[in-house]
Design a protein around this motif. Structure first.
Motif, PDB file in Angstrom:
ATOM      1  N   TRP A 154       0.842  -1.203   0.000  1.00  0.00           N
ATOM      2  CA  TRP A 154       0.000   0.000   0.000  1.00  0.00           C
ATOM      3  C   TRP A 154       0.873   1.247   0.000  1.00  0.00           C
ATOM      4  O   TRP A 154       0.624   2.198  -0.735  1.00  0.00           O
ATOM      5  CB  TRP A 154      -0.894  -0.017   1.230  1.00  0.00           C
ATOM      6  N   VAL A 155       1.924   1.206   0.826  1.00  0.00           N
ATOM      7  CA  VAL A 155       2.836   2.347   0.885  1.00  0.00           C
ATOM      8  C   VAL A 155       3.447   2.583  -0.492  1.00  0.00           C
ATOM      9  O   VAL A 155       3.594   3.722  -0.948  1.00  0.00           O
ATOM     10  CB  VAL A 155       3.938   2.100   1.936  1.00  0.00           C
ATOM     11  N   GLN A 156       3.786   1.457  -1.162  1.00  0.00           N
ATOM     12  CA  GLN A 156       4.365   1.562  -2.498  1.00  0.00           C
ATOM     13  C   GLN A 156       3.406   2.238  -3.483  1.00  0.00           C
ATOM     14  O   GLN A 156       3.800   3.114  -4.253  1.00  0.00           O
ATOM     15  CB  GLN A 156       4.661   0.151  -3.002  1.00  0.00           C
ATOM     16  N   GLU A 157       2.130   1.794  -3.424  1.00  0.00           N
ATOM     17  CA  GLU A 157       1.151   2.370  -4.342  1.00  0.00           C
ATOM     18  C   GLU A 157       0.923   3.851  -4.044  1.00  0.00           C
ATOM     19  O   GLU A 157       0.763   4.660  -4.953  1.00  0.00           O
ATOM     20  CB  GLU A 157      -0.191   1.619  -4.262  1.00  0.00           C
ATOM     21  N   LEU A 158       0.928   4.183  -2.749  1.00  0.00           N
ATOM     22  CA  LEU A 158       0.791   5.595  -2.382  1.00  0.00           C
ATOM     23  C   LEU A 158       1.952   6.387  -2.965  1.00  0.00           C
ATOM     24  O   LEU A 158       1.784   7.457  -3.546  1.00  0.00           O
ATOM     25  CB  LEU A 158       0.753   5.749  -0.858  1.00  0.00           C
ATOM     26  N   GLY A 159       3.166   5.803  -2.827  1.00  0.00           N
ATOM     27  CA  GLY A 159       4.345   6.456  -3.383  1.00  0.00           C
ATOM     28  C   GLY A 159       4.227   6.630  -4.884  1.00  0.00           C
ATOM     29  O   GLY A 159       4.539   7.687  -5.433  1.00  0.00           O
ATOM     30  N   GLN A 160       3.735   5.576  -5.551  1.00  0.00           N
ATOM     31  CA  GLN A 160       3.570   5.639  -7.005  1.00  0.00           C
ATOM     32  C   GLN A 160       2.574   6.740  -7.380  1.00  0.00           C
ATOM     33  O   GLN A 160       2.789   7.488  -8.324  1.00  0.00           O
ATOM     34  CB  GLN A 160       3.073   4.274  -7.525  1.00  0.00           C
ATOM     35  N   HIS A 161       1.494   6.815  -6.592  1.00  0.00           N
ATOM     36  CA  HIS A 161       0.486   7.848  -6.826  1.00  0.00           C
ATOM     37  C   HIS A 161       1.127   9.234  -6.738  1.00  0.00           C
ATOM     38  O   HIS A 161       0.953  10.074  -7.617  1.00  0.00           O
ATOM     39  CB  HIS A 161      -0.616   7.710  -5.767  1.00  0.00           C
ATOM     40  N   LEU A 162       1.878   9.432  -5.646  1.00  0.00           N
ATOM     41  CA  LEU A 162       2.523  10.730  -5.445  1.00  0.00           C
ATOM     42  C   LEU A 162       3.527  11.019  -6.558  1.00  0.00           C
ATOM     43  O   LEU A 162       3.645  12.142  -7.026  1.00  0.00           O
ATOM     44  CB  LEU A 162       3.230  10.756  -4.088  1.00  0.00           C
ATOM     45  N   ARG A 163       4.257   9.964  -6.966  1.00  0.00           N
ATOM     46  CA  ARG A 163       5.246  10.147  -8.037  1.00  0.00           C
ATOM     47  C   ARG A 163       4.570  10.570  -9.324  1.00  0.00           C
ATOM     48  O   ARG A 163       5.022  11.484 -10.015  1.00  0.00           O
ATOM     49  CB  ARG A 163       6.030   8.853  -8.256  1.00  0.00           C
ATOM     50  N   LEU A 164       3.444   9.883  -9.649  1.00  0.00           N
ATOM     51  CA  LEU A 164       2.713  10.228 -10.869  1.00  0.00           C
ATOM     52  C   LEU A 164       2.256  11.682 -10.832  1.00  0.00           C
ATOM     53  O   LEU A 164       2.489  12.449 -11.768  1.00  0.00           O
ATOM     54  CB  LEU A 164       1.482   9.333 -11.012  1.00  0.00           C
ATOM     55  N   VAL A 165       1.615  12.046  -9.703  1.00  0.00           N
ATOM     56  CA  VAL A 165       1.109  13.412  -9.583  1.00  0.00           C
ATOM     57  C   VAL A 165       2.261  14.405  -9.648  1.00  0.00           C
ATOM     58  O   VAL A 165       2.212  15.394 -10.376  1.00  0.00           O
ATOM     59  CB  VAL A 165       0.320  13.586  -8.265  1.00  0.00           C
TER      60      VAL A 165
END
Lengths: 368, 249, 310
Positions: A154-165
């Motif tokens: 989940w932390v990874q996906e959150l990070g990916q989300h933030l990276r994308l944004v």
């Protein structure tokens, strides 16, 4: 308004509070609060409105207590429901919790409005609620159980989300700012840019994502080097492209509007006083345009948090992954695990950039 | 709270968009036209659609139209109520909630409705209503509170009742701004409804989502093209109405 | 001294200014007057090269303005405009300090200069130094505008309808204040205006323009009493004398001597036009003029209506 807030709270106290299911997908049974708790919750539901009749300045106290009671009971009742159940059993929040928290939220908000000088009292519930969350009191709530299971992923996906944004926002600012500066000085170009920007914003984000897949996969097929660099029709590349395009619009539009909005008298005075073109730009136009421009960046950032959630559909990852997984397997806890943080993230980004805007506006004399 | 303002008055121009986009949309909906256009691109196979594309378009349009009606029915009275004097606190709440609706990602709103309402068109409709309320309410509040005090005073002085002032003065004067909000609302909802396909709402998002899961880009292109054309059509039409209303008042 | 020689500005086929020859005398205020579109603003903006002429030349202190870079030229000329154009993101003090900063002057000296200038334009530095332009009234803002133009102590001041956007009361007050400032500093001022009263009241000289050409150049008296053409007479209008009177205190016309008994008394700072009305109202052709309690002398009907009394 406080009576308006009492309604959902009363309904919430009476409605089922917890949904207990033998596993995360099976249908379950709804559990109400024990009568004593219903009574307490009902009293706290009415107390803000009653206090409001006597002393408006004190409403924050019962409202905050009601909100905290809602959170505390969610933790307590889910834990109680799971006693003696198998490991797979899940206890989720039912309609009662949501209605009660909604009403309490409105009441605390109203309490903040009643004290214009001390708006922060509307946020007094936050530290204790966070303490409950971090202290493990809510640990048996199904969404957090799911979250624990997902843990690092989940932390990874959150990070990916933030990276994308972050990357899409960075790219769009990098492209949009010079473009806006260039366009703002030319009336016809500015009109055309604004027209195109508005037209692209009309397009559904999913359609834009979809429309970009074809050309990008064609490009990747035609140029093997690009494919090796990871560009293909599906995945991060089209998502990032579409997101950048989408975010480009508010950055461009607000930039052009802000730069063109600098009063002509001010520019004329600056010229007449002997400022060179670059001095005019840096000393006059930029500071005057910045607050409005930043508003565009904020809109872009908020928009991006949402588009990034949809981008999970084309395999870009991010919090949207959980929403789609949840939708596919009809697991509402998974949906919440993706949707709630995405919503909070958007609100957080919006609030932070708004604060920055306000501060800049005050510093640069717009809001005098 | 940001609000969309009515389209700037330009010199009279042929509303080519109002004719071109619906014409293209209808053309694409004729059986066999889209496959003939897309198959030569070698992106995937597009055969006959089941349900047919026009059904999906109608479902899509129906969702958007229904939510638009509900949004107007809910949003206008709400905006009228909170702009009455003495309703400052509810107005601030409404503005905060509306701002929140604008901030929270569309997809999150849709997804959050699923646990409550199950799959199908119902959560999508709810999401469309919540999301569609945002521009309508904020524009209506802006339009109504922007009515010149002097005009209202004159209306009072002529002996109009509160209702008459609302019907004859405030609403007509605020109409262009309200219509601009409705236009934004409807156009955004065309986009939101595509995402609704992920919740099983049907509509033009369906080919996009199916195409994505089947790795069939041609299918994606069909849905994307049609939903884009639908959005552009509605935008152009509502823009026409908005401009006419702007000229009348 | 500013000399304008054969100045011309064309935009394609249309001519904005044509063969203009004019000398703006040193230390005096010249009003550039004329109907809208007569080329007065174009002329003004050619002096600091906001507009480049298409012909002729402008000499500033005997030097062709084209030898300097436009920015350097403009920094040596004060500039005041109708829209005021204060920078809204800067404080009053920062606004006034703009040109000294551009010139790289010492900060501390500039700060002191800013206070002096605010004092000069009638704003208490302690109160106004830190304010934002948005906190000022129109009249106060233009006072800051004038202070800003004077900040680098330029010998020349260009003003484009400086008081045009103010309400009548603020305009009168600011005109008075500016006339005092001008007397004290002795700058060479060129002021564009379409307001005849303003031109007659403030101008040591008036240049009346029409369709890009100079119609007449002279003192206000010259224009009123010796109009060079029908146009000048028409433009100034029948009541030009009255207008001129409105701009002067009655004390300017006082003659020592014994008053006629029972003559009405007026204060010295009353404007001459109002003094005339007092005579008509009271049915007297003489007034006693006082400053406070002290008798200055008297003024007679002929003094006010007489010709060429400067």
């Amino acid at each position: 308004m406080l009576w308006l807030a009492a309604l959902p709270m009363l309904a919430g106290a009476w409605l089922p509070w917890v949904l207990l299911r033998p596993n995360r997908l099976a249908p379950g049974e709804y559990l109400r609060l024990p009568p004593a708790w219903v009574a307490l919750a009902a009293v706290l539901a009415l107390l803000p409105a009653l206090t409001g009749q006597v002393r408006r300045g004190l409403v924050w106290l019962p409202a905050t207590l009601a909100l905290l009671l809602g959170v505390w009971l969610l933790g307590g009742r889910t834990a109680a429901a799971l006693v003696g159940q198998a490991d797979f059993a899940r206890a989720s929040a039912a309609s009662g919790v949501w209605l009660y928290l909604l009403g309490a939220g409105v009441a605390t908000y109203a309490a903040g409005l009643a004290l214009p000088e001390r708006r922060w009292v509307a946020w007094l519930w936050l530290p204790p609620a966070l303490a409950l969350l971090l202290g493990g009191h809510l640990a048996d709530w199904s969404v957090l159980v799911e979250g624990r299971n997902e843990g690092p992923r989940w932390v990874q996906e959150l990070g990916q989300h933030l990276r994308l944004v972050g990357s899409a926002l960075g790219l769009s600012v990098l492209i949009g700012v010079p473009l806006a500066v260039w366009a703002a000085g030319r009336a016809r170009v500015a009109d055309a840019v604004l027209g195109v920007a508005n037209a692209v914003q009309t397009l559904p984000s999913l359609a834009l994502l979809g429309l970009l897949i074809a050309p990008l996969s064609a490009l990747a097929n035609a140029v093997p080097a690009l494919r090796e660099a990871g560009i293909s029709g599906i995945g991060v590349a089209p998502a990032l492209t579409a997101m950048t395009l989408y975010a480009l619009l508010p950055v461009l539009r607000n930039g052009v509007v802000a730069l063109r909005g600098v009063p002509t008298g001010v520019i004329d005075a600056a010229r007449g006083m002997g400022m060179t073109a670059s001095q005019r730009f840096w000393r006059v136009q930029v500071p005057l345009a910045l607050p409005v421009w930043l508003g565009g960046v904020r809109q872009a950032a908020v928009l991006l948090v949402g588009v990034a959630a949809v981008a999970a559909l084309i395999g870009a990852g991010g919090l949207g992954t959980y929403i789609f997984k949840g939708l596919q397997s009809a697991a509402s806890d998974l949906i919440l695990l993706g949707a709630v943080p995405a919503a909070l993230l958007a609100i957080l980004v919006d609030g932070a950039l708004r604060a920055l805007e306000g501060w800049l506006g005050r510093r640069l004399g717009r809001a005098a | 709270m940001t609000a969309t303002l009515p389209a700037r008055k330009r010199r009279a121009r042929l509303p080519w968009g109002a004719l071109l986009w619906p014409a293209l949309l209808l053309l694409c909906l004729l059986p066999g036209v889209l496959p003939a256009l897309i198959n030569p691109l070698n992106l995937g196979e597009v055969g006959a659609f089941d349900p047919p594309l026009w059904r999906l378009t109608l479902t899509h349009l129906g969702l958007v139209a229904l939510s638009g009606v509900v949004v107007l029915a809910l949003g206008l009275p709400l905006a009228v109520a909170v702009t009455r004097p003495g309703w400052d606190a509810p107005r601030q709440l409404a503005e905060t909630l509306v701002g929140l609706g604008q901030t929270v990602p569309t997809f999150a709103i849709l997804a959050l409705a699923v646990p409550a309402l199950g799959f199908g068109w119902a959560p999508t409709l709810l999401g469309l209503i919540v999301y569609g309320l945002v521009p309508v309410v904020s524009n209506a509040v802006l339009g109504l509170s922007g009515v010149d005090r002097g005009v209202l005073d004159a209306a009072r002085g002529m002996g109009m009742t509160a209702w008459q002032r609302l019907w004859r003065v405030e609403l007509p004067l605020a109409r262009p701004v309200i219509l601009a909000g409705l236009r934004t609302s409807v156009v955004y909802n065309v986009g939101t409804a595509t995402v609704g396909a992920a919740l099983g709402a049907g509509g033009l998002g369906e080919p996009i989502i199916n195409g994505l899961s089947q790795q069939n880009t041609a299918l994606v292109l069909c849905g994307a093209l049609l939903s884009a054309l639908l959005a552009l059509t509605l935008d152009a039409w509502l823009g026409l109405i908005e401009r006419r209303a702007g000229q009348m008042s | 001294m500013i000399q304008v020689e054969h100045l011309e500005k064309r935009y394609g086929d249309s001519v904005a200014v044509q063969d203009l020859n004019l000398t703006f005398p040193e230390g005096q205020l010249t009003a550039l007057l004329g109907p809208s579109g007569c080329g007065k603003t174009t002329t003004l903006r050619m002096i600091n090269r906001l507009i480049e002429p298409t012909g002729g030349r402008i000499l500033l202190g005997g030097q062709d303005t084209r030898i300097l870079k436009p920015e350097a030229l403009r920094r040596s000329i004060g500039y005041v405009i109708q829209q005021i154009g204060l920078f809204p993101h800067l404080s009053v003090a920062q606004n006034v300090a703009t040109v000294p900063d551009l010139l790289g002057r010492d900060r501390r000296a500039t700060a002191q200069r800013v206070d002096e200038l605010l004092d000069l334009v009638g704003l208490d530095p302690a109160v106004y130094r830190g304010k934002r332009p948005a906190e000022l009234s129109g009249g106060q803002a233009q006072r800051v505008g004038v202070a800003r133009a004077l900040a680098a102590d330029p010998p020349v001041l260009l003003m484009d309808e400086p008081f045009g956007a103010l309400d009548p009361l603020a305009r009168d007050r600011l005109q008075d204040a500016f006339r005092d400032i001008q007397r004290r500093l002795g700058k060479t001022v060129v002021m564009v205006t379409h307001d005849i009263d303003e031109a007659l009241r403030l101008g040591d000289r008036v240049a009346l323009m029409r369709a890009g050409r100079l119609e007449q150049f002279g003192t206000p008296d010259d224009l009123i009493h010796r109009p060079a053409s029908e146009f000048v007479r028409d433009f100034l209008g029948e009541d030009a004398t009255l207008r001129q009177l409105a701009g002067r205190p009655v004390s300017a016309f006082v003659r020592a001597g014994l008053p006629s008994p029972g003559a009405p008394r007026v204060q010295a700072d009353l404007n001459a036009r109002s003094a005339l009305s007092v005579m008509l109202r009271e049915g007297h052709d003489t007034l006693e003029v006082l400053r406070g309690e002290e008798l200055l002398g008297h003024v007679a009907w002929q003094d006010l209506r007489g010709e060429g009394h400067a």
